[in-house]
Design a protein around this motif. Structure first.
Motif, PDB file in Angstrom:
ATOM      1  N   UNK A 162       0.832  -1.204   0.000  1.00 19.20           N
ATOM      2  CA  UNK A 162       0.000   0.000   0.000  1.00 19.20           C
ATOM      3  C   UNK A 162       0.870   1.260   0.000  1.00 19.20           C
ATOM      4  N   UNK A 163       1.979   1.219   0.723  1.00 22.32           N
ATOM      5  CA  UNK A 163       2.888   2.368   0.695  1.00 22.32           C
ATOM      6  C   UNK A 163       3.393   2.612  -0.719  1.00 22.32           C
ATOM      7  N   UNK A 164       3.775   1.519  -1.410  1.00 24.61           N
ATOM      8  CA  UNK A 164       4.264   1.669  -2.781  1.00 24.61           C
ATOM      9  C   UNK A 164       3.179   2.234  -3.693  1.00 24.61           C
ATOM     10  N   UNK A 165       1.937   1.796  -3.507  1.00 24.76           N
ATOM     11  CA  UNK A 165       0.832   2.337  -4.299  1.00 24.76           C
ATOM     12  C   UNK A 165       0.678   3.837  -4.083  1.00 24.76           C
ATOM     13  N   UNK A 166       0.799   4.270  -2.851  1.00 22.85           N
ATOM     14  CA  UNK A 166       0.646   5.695  -2.541  1.00 22.85           C
ATOM     15  C   UNK A 166       1.816   6.503  -3.085  1.00 22.85           C
ATOM     16  N   UNK A 167       3.011   5.954  -3.007  1.00 20.83           N
ATOM     17  CA  UNK A 167       4.163   6.630  -3.618  1.00 20.83           C
ATOM     18  C   UNK A 167       3.953   6.796  -5.117  1.00 20.83           C
ATOM     19  N   UNK A 168       3.491   5.730  -5.759  1.00 11.51           N
ATOM     20  CA  UNK A 168       3.298   5.772  -7.211  1.00 11.51           C
ATOM     21  C   UNK A 168       2.226   6.800  -7.568  1.00 11.51           C
ATOM     22  N   UNK A 173       0.943  15.836 -10.184  1.00 13.49           N
ATOM     23  CA  UNK A 173       1.766  17.045 -10.022  1.00 13.49           C
ATOM     24  C   UNK A 173       1.388  17.878  -8.807  1.00 13.49           C
ATOM     25  N   UNK A 174       0.160  17.726  -8.310  1.00 11.09           N
ATOM     26  CA  UNK A 174      -0.267  18.482  -7.139  1.00 11.09           C
ATOM     27  C   UNK A 174       0.275  17.893  -5.839  1.00 11.09           C
ATOM     28  N   UNK A 175       0.723  16.639  -5.889  1.00 14.60           N
ATOM     29  CA  UNK A 175       1.215  15.998  -4.663  1.00 14.60           C
ATOM     30  C   UNK A 175       2.640  15.492  -4.778  1.00 14.60           C
ATOM     31  N   UNK A 176       3.261  15.744  -5.927  1.00  9.50           N
ATOM     32  CA  UNK A 176       4.614  15.233  -6.128  1.00  9.50           C
ATOM     33  C   UNK A 176       5.601  15.801  -5.119  1.00  9.50           C
ATOM     34  N   UNK A 216      14.630  10.639   0.005  1.00 11.59           N
ATOM     35  CA  UNK A 216      14.676   9.838   1.222  1.00 11.59           C
ATOM     36  C   UNK A 216      13.409   8.999   1.377  1.00 11.59           C
ATOM     37  N   UNK A 217      12.280   9.569   0.956  1.00 10.90           N
ATOM     38  CA  UNK A 217      11.034   8.800   1.003  1.00 10.90           C
ATOM     39  C   UNK A 217      11.147   7.557   0.125  1.00 10.90           C
ATOM     40  N   UNK A 218      11.640   7.757  -1.089  1.00 14.42           N
ATOM     41  CA  UNK A 218      11.744   6.643  -2.027  1.00 14.42           C
ATOM     42  C   UNK A 218      12.746   5.601  -1.546  1.00 14.42           C
ATOM     43  N   UNK A 219      13.789   6.057  -0.878  1.00 14.66           N
ATOM     44  CA  UNK A 219      14.784   5.104  -0.371  1.00 14.66           C
ATOM     45  C   UNK A 219      14.201   4.219   0.724  1.00 14.66           C
ATOM     46  N   UNK A 220      13.139   4.708   1.380  1.00 14.77           N
ATOM     47  CA  UNK A 220      12.530   3.908   2.436  1.00 14.77           C
ATOM     48  C   UNK A 220      11.972   2.593   1.893  1.00 14.77           C
ATOM     49  N   UNK A 221      11.678   2.542   0.589  1.00 12.06           N
ATOM     50  CA  UNK A 221      11.202   1.291  -0.019  1.00 12.06           C
ATOM     51  C   UNK A 221      12.276   0.215   0.081  1.00 12.06           C
ATOM     52  N   UNK A 222      13.516   0.594  -0.189  1.00  7.32           N
ATOM     53  CA  UNK A 222      14.611  -0.377  -0.173  1.00  7.32           C
ATOM     54  C   UNK A 222      15.087  -0.678   1.243  1.00  7.32           C
ATOM     55  N   UNK A 223      14.626   0.111   2.215  1.00  9.60           N
ATOM     56  CA  UNK A 223      15.041  -0.097   3.605  1.00  9.60           C
ATOM     57  C   UNK A 223      13.858  -0.515   4.480  1.00  9.60           C
ATOM     58  N   UNK A 224      12.888  -1.161   3.883  1.00 10.66           N
ATOM     59  CA  UNK A 224      11.670  -1.518   4.603  1.00 10.66           C
ATOM     60  C   UNK A 224      11.960  -2.325   5.863  1.00 10.66           C
ATOM     61  N   UNK A 225      12.790  -3.346   5.749  1.00  6.84           N
ATOM     62  CA  UNK A 225      13.063  -4.188   6.913  1.00  6.84           C
ATOM     63  C   UNK A 225      13.877  -3.445   7.958  1.00  6.84           C
ATOM     64  N   UNK A 226      14.774  -2.563   7.534  1.00  5.70           N
ATOM     65  CA  UNK A 226      15.545  -1.766   8.494  1.00  5.70           C
ATOM     66  C   UNK A 226      14.612  -0.891   9.326  1.00  5.70           C
ATOM     67  N   UNK A 227      13.643  -0.265   8.653  1.00  4.55           N
ATOM     68  CA  UNK A 227      12.671   0.554   9.374  1.00  4.55           C
ATOM     69  C   UNK A 227      11.811  -0.304  10.299  1.00  4.55           C
ATOM     70  N   UNK A 234       5.316  15.971  -2.115  1.00  7.86           N
ATOM     71  CA  UNK A 234       5.335  15.177  -0.890  1.00  7.86           C
ATOM     72  C   UNK A 234       6.424  14.105  -0.915  1.00  7.86           C
ATOM     73  N   UNK A 235       6.976  13.836  -2.098  1.00  9.13           N
ATOM     74  CA  UNK A 235       8.000  12.794  -2.219  1.00  9.13           C
ATOM     75  C   UNK A 235       9.386  13.396  -2.234  1.00  9.13           C
ATOM     76  N   UNK A 236      10.280  12.780  -1.514  1.00  7.65           N
ATOM     77  CA  UNK A 236      11.686  13.174  -1.527  1.00  7.65           C
ATOM     78  C   UNK A 236      12.524  11.933  -1.814  1.00  7.65           C
TER      79      UNK A 236
END
Length: 275
Positions: free
Chosen positions: A162-168, A174-177, A183-194, A179-181
């Protein structure tokens, strides 16, 4: 207590119907106004901490909480990255100045728990700083509660899919882009670390005087309703009777004449072109 971000028990639940959601949200927001008046009348101090993964629904819930509240009573605190000077201070120091005075509500859109989450995972703090935080945070919160502050801590839980769906969705809007940084996108690859960092945070800071409350947020509508209803249920507020107000009669004119419009600079009537 350890809580893992995953699908809600029993699989993904159906979305709360919009009509039902809108009606109940309005009812709860009316109760929040009553709570606000009670806080102001009683001189209470309320702190609400909103934590969770990126795109878990914290910001949209905060908007619904404050939608009808007086910003002089209920304010949102979302601090940027600390300055060099702040980095040299005691970690909790810059948060203390944002705590409420009598008759105020403060909602932290992320809080001192940055140290246990993003700072830990991304290496923005040392291991000694991290361990010190986990040791001091329960003490810090106990002091707040002992001083009479009503502290509530909410963790918004969302699955990886669901997080990935919301990021996508944000990437394509363009009105909500904004909100993404990166660092936000990197959180996908660090899911287990978080996940590990969050589990350790809960283990060390979920205390009877300042417990963590988990908000399942696969469905944002459900999350907002559940969180607001729970907050209201934990505070012994009551409706404050206010003195009745009546509009006074407008006094007769004393000869005032408005300045001619041509002497003022009016904005163009953009709306006229839309009719």
């Amino acid at each position: 207590m350890t809580v893992k971000d995953a699908q809600p028990k029993g699989g993904k639940k159906s979305r709360l119907p919009k009509k039902v959601y809108t009606k109940e949200l309005l009812r709860l927001q009316a109760e929040l106004v009553k709570l606000q008046e009670w806080v102001r009348a009683e001189g209470a101090r309320v702190v609400v901490v909103f934590e969770g993964r990126d795109a878990a629904g914290k910001g949209s819930t905060i908007k619904r909480v404050t939608q009808y509240l007086n910003p002089r009573v209920a304010r949102i605190t979302a601090l940027p990255a600390p300055t060099e000077r702040q980095r040299s201070q005691w970690y909790f120091q810059r948060y203390i100045e944002h705590l409420p005075a009598a008759g105020e509500i403060v909602l932290f859109d992320r809080s001192w728990y940055n140290r246990a989450g993003v700072e830990r995972v991304m290496g923005f703090c040392s291991n000694d700083e991290y361990v010190r935080f986990l040791r001091q945070a329960p003490v810090f919160e106990r002091l707040l509660v002992e001083d009479g502050i009503l502290l509530r801590k909410y963790w918004f839980s969302v699955s990886d899919s669901e997080q990935e769906n919301r990021f996508r969705s944000r990437l394509e809007d363009p009105m909500r882009r904004w909100k993404l940084s990166p660092m936000d996108l990197e959180s996908i690859t660090r899911w287990e670390d978080y996940s590990r960092a969050k589990d350790e945070m809960f283990l060390q800071t979920d205390r009877p005087e300042a417990p963590w409350y988990v908000v399942e947020s696969e469905d944002k509508r459900t999350a907002r309703i559940n969180m607001i209803a729970h907050l209201l249920s934990t505070i012994p507020y009551h409706e404050v009777q206010r003195a009745p107000l009546d509009l006074p009669p407008r006094p007769p004119s004393k000869g005032y004449e408005r300045t001619p419009r041509e002497m003022q600079t009016e904005i163009p009537d953009h709306a006229a072109g839309l009719r």
